[in-house]
Design a protein around this motif. Structure first.
Motif, PDB file in Angstrom:
ATOM      1  N   ILE A   1       2.494  13.293   1.433  1.00  0.00           N
ATOM      2  CA  ILE A   1       2.990  12.135   2.201  1.00  0.00           C
ATOM      3  C   ILE A   1       2.728  12.352   3.681  1.00  0.00           C
ATOM      4  O   ILE A   1       2.196  11.479   4.376  1.00  0.00           O
ATOM      5  CB  ILE A   1       4.492  11.919   1.943  1.00  0.00           C
ATOM      6  CG1 ILE A   1       4.720  11.463   0.501  1.00  0.00           C
ATOM      7  CG2 ILE A   1       5.077  10.906   2.934  1.00  0.00           C
ATOM      8  CD1 ILE A   1       6.167  11.499   0.061  1.00  0.00           C
TER       9      ILE A   1
ATOM     10  N   ASP B   1       0.827  -1.216   0.000  1.00  0.00           N
ATOM     11  CA  ASP B   1       0.000   0.000   0.000  1.00  0.00           C
ATOM     12  C   ASP B   1       0.857   1.260   0.000  1.00  0.00           C
ATOM     13  O   ASP B   1       0.611   2.191  -0.771  1.00  0.00           O
ATOM     14  CB  ASP B   1      -0.938   0.023   1.213  1.00  0.00           C
ATOM     15  CG  ASP B   1      -2.075  -0.970   1.099  1.00  0.00           C
ATOM     16  OD1 ASP B   1      -2.263  -1.576   0.019  1.00  0.00           O
ATOM     17  OD2 ASP B   1      -2.783  -1.154   2.113  1.00  0.00           O
ATOM     18  N   TYR B   2       1.867   1.305   0.863  1.00  0.00           N
ATOM     19  CA  TYR B   2       2.704   2.499   0.961  1.00  0.00           C
ATOM     20  C   TYR B   2       3.577   2.659  -0.277  1.00  0.00           C
ATOM     21  O   TYR B   2       3.832   3.775  -0.719  1.00  0.00           O
ATOM     22  CB  TYR B   2       3.548   2.483   2.229  1.00  0.00           C
ATOM     23  CG  TYR B   2       2.704   2.454   3.495  1.00  0.00           C
ATOM     24  CD1 TYR B   2       1.488   3.134   3.580  1.00  0.00           C
ATOM     25  CD2 TYR B   2       3.113   1.740   4.608  1.00  0.00           C
ATOM     26  CE1 TYR B   2       0.725   3.093   4.729  1.00  0.00           C
ATOM     27  CE2 TYR B   2       2.349   1.708   5.763  1.00  0.00           C
ATOM     28  CZ  TYR B   2       1.154   2.387   5.825  1.00  0.00           C
ATOM     29  OH  TYR B   2       0.395   2.349   6.958  1.00  0.00           O
TER      30      TYR B   2
ATOM     31  N   CYS C   1       3.049   3.533  12.158  1.00  0.00           N
ATOM     32  CA  CYS C   1       3.333   2.783  10.946  1.00  0.00           C
ATOM     33  C   CYS C   1       3.571   1.301  11.267  1.00  0.00           C
ATOM     34  O   CYS C   1       4.437   0.980  12.084  1.00  0.00           O
ATOM     35  CB  CYS C   1       4.571   3.372  10.270  1.00  0.00           C
ATOM     36  SG  CYS C   1       5.103   2.488   8.800  1.00  0.00           S
TER      37      CYS C   1
ATOM     38  N   TRP D   1      -0.051  10.575   6.955  1.00  0.00           N
ATOM     39  CA  TRP D   1       0.280  10.188   8.331  1.00  0.00           C
ATOM     40  C   TRP D   1      -0.427  11.065   9.356  1.00  0.00           C
ATOM     41  O   TRP D   1      -0.867  10.588  10.402  1.00  0.00           O
ATOM     42  CB  TRP D   1       1.791  10.207   8.538  1.00  0.00           C
ATOM     43  CG  TRP D   1       2.421   9.068   7.825  1.00  0.00           C
ATOM     44  CD1 TRP D   1       3.237   9.119   6.734  1.00  0.00           C
ATOM     45  CD2 TRP D   1       2.225   7.687   8.108  1.00  0.00           C
ATOM     46  NE1 TRP D   1       3.563   7.849   6.336  1.00  0.00           N
ATOM     47  CE2 TRP D   1       2.958   6.952   7.164  1.00  0.00           C
ATOM     48  CE3 TRP D   1       1.494   6.987   9.075  1.00  0.00           C
ATOM     49  CZ2 TRP D   1       2.990   5.570   7.151  1.00  0.00           C
ATOM     50  CZ3 TRP D   1       1.524   5.606   9.068  1.00  0.00           C
ATOM     51  CH2 TRP D   1       2.268   4.916   8.117  1.00  0.00           C
TER      52      TRP D   1
ATOM     53  N   TRP E   1      12.002   1.915  -0.565  1.00  0.00           N
ATOM     54  CA  TRP E   1      11.439   3.258  -0.511  1.00  0.00           C
ATOM     55  C   TRP E   1      12.531   4.310  -0.669  1.00  0.00           C
ATOM     56  O   TRP E   1      12.324   5.331  -1.326  1.00  0.00           O
ATOM     57  CB  TRP E   1      10.660   3.476   0.772  1.00  0.00           C
ATOM     58  CG  TRP E   1       9.427   2.629   0.865  1.00  0.00           C
ATOM     59  CD1 TRP E   1       8.755   2.014  -0.156  1.00  0.00           C
ATOM     60  CD2 TRP E   1       8.733   2.285   2.050  1.00  0.00           C
ATOM     61  NE1 TRP E   1       7.672   1.321   0.332  1.00  0.00           N
ATOM     62  CE2 TRP E   1       7.646   1.464   1.685  1.00  0.00           C
ATOM     63  CE3 TRP E   1       8.920   2.575   3.398  1.00  0.00           C
ATOM     64  CZ2 TRP E   1       6.739   0.957   2.619  1.00  0.00           C
ATOM     65  CZ3 TRP E   1       8.028   2.066   4.331  1.00  0.00           C
ATOM     66  CH2 TRP E   1       6.944   1.267   3.932  1.00  0.00           C
TER      67      TRP E   1
ATOM     68  N   GLU F   1       9.105   9.419   9.319  1.00  0.00           N
ATOM     69  CA  GLU F   1       8.783   8.386  10.312  1.00  0.00           C
ATOM     70  C   GLU F   1       9.025   8.899  11.729  1.00  0.00           C
ATOM     71  O   GLU F   1       8.230   8.655  12.634  1.00  0.00           O
ATOM     72  CB  GLU F   1       9.602   7.117  10.063  1.00  0.00           C
ATOM     73  CG  GLU F   1       9.228   6.372   8.790  1.00  0.00           C
ATOM     74  CD  GLU F   1       7.889   5.647   8.849  1.00  0.00           C
ATOM     75  OE1 GLU F   1       7.144   5.759   9.848  1.00  0.00           O
ATOM     76  OE2 GLU F   1       7.574   4.961   7.870  1.00  0.00           O
TER      77      GLU F   1
END
Length: 192
Positions: free
Chosen positions: A87, A67-68, A104, A91, A130, A160
């Motif tokens: 992005i 998905d990400y 996450c 989140w 990524w 993150e």
């Protein structure tokens, strides 16, 4: 008569596992909790996941990674001032929707590596992939090739990290600040 596999039920179990990992981490996600939340039976877990909890967790990580990864690819043609806030917005929205209790699942897999080494390996590979995807995007938007790898790592770590700080502070402000700073950094690195 053997039970027929029900893909929708299996998907519900995987999705439930993923969501529990987001809120509780890998160690806090038990098969009994998944059964209760997914409305499944214990037998169905072993039917769909003969490898037990490890297989179930690994499949949840794979689903999240897919998905990400797809979301990252969808941003490939956007400018930094559009892509980076989008992005972070994903989140921010997820953090707010969970009342700052869910992060996450890929990070959860990375942190839960001792108990689930396959999930940790999948997380490590995802972050590598990524980073490469972000580095390719940075090159596409005009960042010199010698800066793309480091900048991609910085971007992933910053986003993150901002999510983790936001969860701890029950605030979206760290995520918004990071988005603004990353846009400035990327814009400053672009070759005119």
């Amino acid at each position: 008569m053997a039970r027929r596999p029900d893909p929708a039920k299996r998907e519900r179990i995987v999705h439930t596992t993923r969501e529990l990992m987001r809120r509780r981490g890998v160690a806090g996600t038990t098969m009994l909790d998944v059964v209760a939340e997914a409305g499944a039976s214990r037998g169905s877990l072993y039917h769909y996941f003969p490898g037990g909890r490890s297989e179930m967790v690994a499949d949840a990580v794979r689903e999240a990674v897919e998905d990400y990864s797809a979301a990252l690819l969808a941003l490939v043609d956007l400018e930094p001032a559009e892509a980076i806030p989008l992005i972070v917005e994903v989140w921010r929205a997820e953090a707010e929707a969970s009342d700052y209790t869910a992060g996450c699942p890929v990070v959860a897999a990375a942190l839960g590596g001792e108990s689930e080494p396959v999930a940790r390996e999948l997380a490590g590979q995802a972050f590598s992939d990524w980073s490469e995807a972000v580095a390719g995007w940075l090159l596409h938007v005009g960042v010199p090739s010698e800066r793309t790898a480091s900048l991609a790592t910085l971007m992933l770590a910053a986003v993150e990290g901002a999510v983790v700080v936001g969860l701890a502070q029950h605030s979206s402000e760290p995520m918004l600040r990071v988005a603004d700073e990353l846009v400035r950094i990327v814009e400053a690195e672009r070759v005119s």
